[in-house]
Design a protein around this motif. Structure first.
Motif: not given
Length: 536
Positions: A12-27
């Motif tokens: 599970q990805i929490v905190g600020p890191r999750k938005w970087w992970a989400f951006a990577t998924v979108l890319l």
């Protein structure tokens, strides 16, 4: 605390890191989707350059076979060892396959390169969906679904235009090279954003099952590709390949019920939401397949647009796709329910497919745009809904396995649909062309009647045919125009048959939505593994 639960919380990805992970998924979603649309637009030119018309469908089929088979392997292992190592491996393999594809000098080399590319694509099919599940609960995910589908839609809109522009002004080889900078950026994003999971759990990969699945699929796909062209449908070769493939697949099913760590977990199919959503995905995939893959061919071959402009024809459908996904996502996020959205989406798909069945040789661009918007609205609302319903129906600790199994089974529809729809188009085209050829071209009837319609779409191919007719002066020029008119009518006839088949699958999709059980979308309790509600 069990090892499985430790892995669950670490994934599970929490905190600020999750938005970087989400951006990577979108890319990753963007450039993997971009690759498919770009390649489809460039295929007529690739065929003309590499002279491998008989291997045309294998450029897509090889990619789909390797990506489909690797999806469940990635999903199973990522539940235990985390998404990161398989994300990285998949991106590297995809980049290598893209580079080799750009260097191909024969169609067979391109087919093998696409197979390598597909090994990487398997990770990019399963890992982004699992990673989004690591970030958001099902109810939260509905809110962000519009953003995810907007990225997918954007890539599908700009992909054909980019592919056409690169093909017309540069070289078709660059439609593969364009993936490489995206791969590098995505690698950096995965390395930074995704957690590294350490576990002592041991997982045995079902290599026997993977081998049996491959051995079973290949002869069936060969039979579907060659039937009606290289061999008759009732020939011993086609019947033998189909029978052999089915026998091996039957053995694969038996093996999976006994394997310690099966490639496709049999227990998943005891869940009604899982099985119903799979059937719906197969049906809606077949309904939209002809539109996505063959409508640009109609626009190039009948309306007469070049590769770059014909790519824009998918823009209305993707626009509808994005709007449908955003609206349905907001509704599901607020209500936590999805059954009524599924019913309405299925009805809109039927209307869109019905509108497409009106096309003929005189159909204009604006008419096609309206038809595609309607179809896109229905598909955009329904497809993400099914993914979310399945993820919501199982505990979080097995989400990677569930996602991968769902993706694997549904992708088989595309693997089978590609040669089947291609065969339907080619047979209808050849039959109609043989009927419509003018008397002056009777001597060329057998030769022209066996041509794949896509071989006549490029400017180079048409110029070569026109040059042959020009040797006969004014009479030859008149015959050439008669031939091209017969080609347009025959191509339209073939596309009409595809859309009729699509309409049948659209109606079945609508009926199937009434059998989809509903479990209220979970919030934070999804990550805590609390007991699920009964389906209603």
């Amino acid at each position: 605390m069990s090892a499985t639960y430790e892995v669950q919380r670490t994934n599970q990805i929490v905190g600020p890191r999750k938005w970087w992970a989400f951006a990577t998924v979108l890319l990753t979603m963007f450039f993997s989707s971009l690759d498919q649309t770009v390649v489809s637009t460039a295929m007529p030119t690739i065929i003309s350059d590499l002279h491998g018309l008989n291997l045309y469908t294998w450029v897509f089929t090889a990619y789909m076979i390797t990506s489909s088979i690797t999806v469940p392997i990635y999903g199973k292992l990522s539940d235990v060892f985390g998404r990161k190592p398989f994300y990285l491996f998949g991106l590297v393999m995809f980049g290598i396959g893209s580079a080799i594809s750009g260097q191909a000098h024969t169609m067979m080399e391109l087919v093998w390169a696409r197979a390598v590319q597909g090994i990487g694509a398997g990770a990019m099919m399963s890992m982004p969906r699992a990673t989004v599940g690591d970030i958001f609960s099902p109810k939260e995910r509905a809110r962000w679904m519009g953003v995810m589908m907007a990225v997918f839609g954007l890539s599908s809109i700009v992909g054909p235009a980019i592919g056409g522009w690169i093909t017309d002004d540069w070289s078709w080889r660059w439609v593969f090279y364009v993936n490489l900078p995206f791969v590098v950026i995505a690698l950096l994003g995965v390395a930074v954003a995704l957690p590294k999971v350490r576990t002592k759990d041991q997982v045995k990969v079902d290599w026997q099952g993977a081998a049996m699945l491959t051995v079973g699929l290949v002869p069936i796909l060969l039979a579907l590709t060659w039937a009606g062209s290289k061999y008759a449908w009732a020939s011993p070769q086609i019947i033998g390949m189909l029978a052999g493939g089915v026998a091996v697949l039957a053995a694969f099913v038996v093996w999976e019920t006994r394997a310690q760590d099966p490639l496709v977990a049999p227990w998943l199919f005891r869940n009604r939401i899982f099985t119903t959503s799979l059937i719906l995905q197969l049906l809606v995939g077949m309904a939209m397949f002809g539109s996505l893959m063959y409508l640009p061919i109609f626009v190039q071959g009948v309306i007469g647009l070049n590769a770059q402009n014909s790519g824009w024809i998918m823009t209305p459908m993707m626009g509808g796709f994005m709007v449908g996904s955003m609206v349905s996502g907001q509704v599901m996020s607020k209500t936590g329910r999805y059954r009524h959205v599924a019913w309405l989406s299925g009805a809109v798909i039927v209307v869109g497919s019905g509108l497409l069945n009106r096309i003929d040789v005189h159909t204009s661009w604006p008419t096609i745009m309206v038809d595609m918007v309607v179809l896109g609205l229905g598909i955009g609302a329904l497809m993400p809904l099914m993914n979310m319903a399945v993820q919501n129906a199982f505990p979080y600790r097995v989400m990677g396995t569930v996602n991968a199994s769902q993706q694997f089974v549904s992708s088989l529809g595309g693997v089978i649909a590609s040669p089947v729809f291609g065969s339907v188009l080619n047979r209808a085209f050849a039959h109609k062309l043989g009927v419509l050829l003018p008397p002056g071209l009777a001597a060329m009837k057998s030769k022209l009647g066996s041509l794949n319609p896509q071989a006549l779409l490029t400017a180079q191919a048409q110029k070569a045919i026109a040059a042959q007719f020009s040797r006969f002066g004014a009479a030859g020029e008149a015959l050439y125009h008669q031939l091209m008119q017969a080609v347009k009518l025959s191509l339209t006839f073939g596309i009409q048959r595809l859309f009729l088949v699509g309409l049948v699958f659209s109606v079945l999709t609508f009926i199937g939505t009434f059998f989809l059980p509903e479990v209220k979308l979970k919030g934070d309790e999804y990550f805590r593994g609390e007991p699920e509600e009964d389906a209603v």
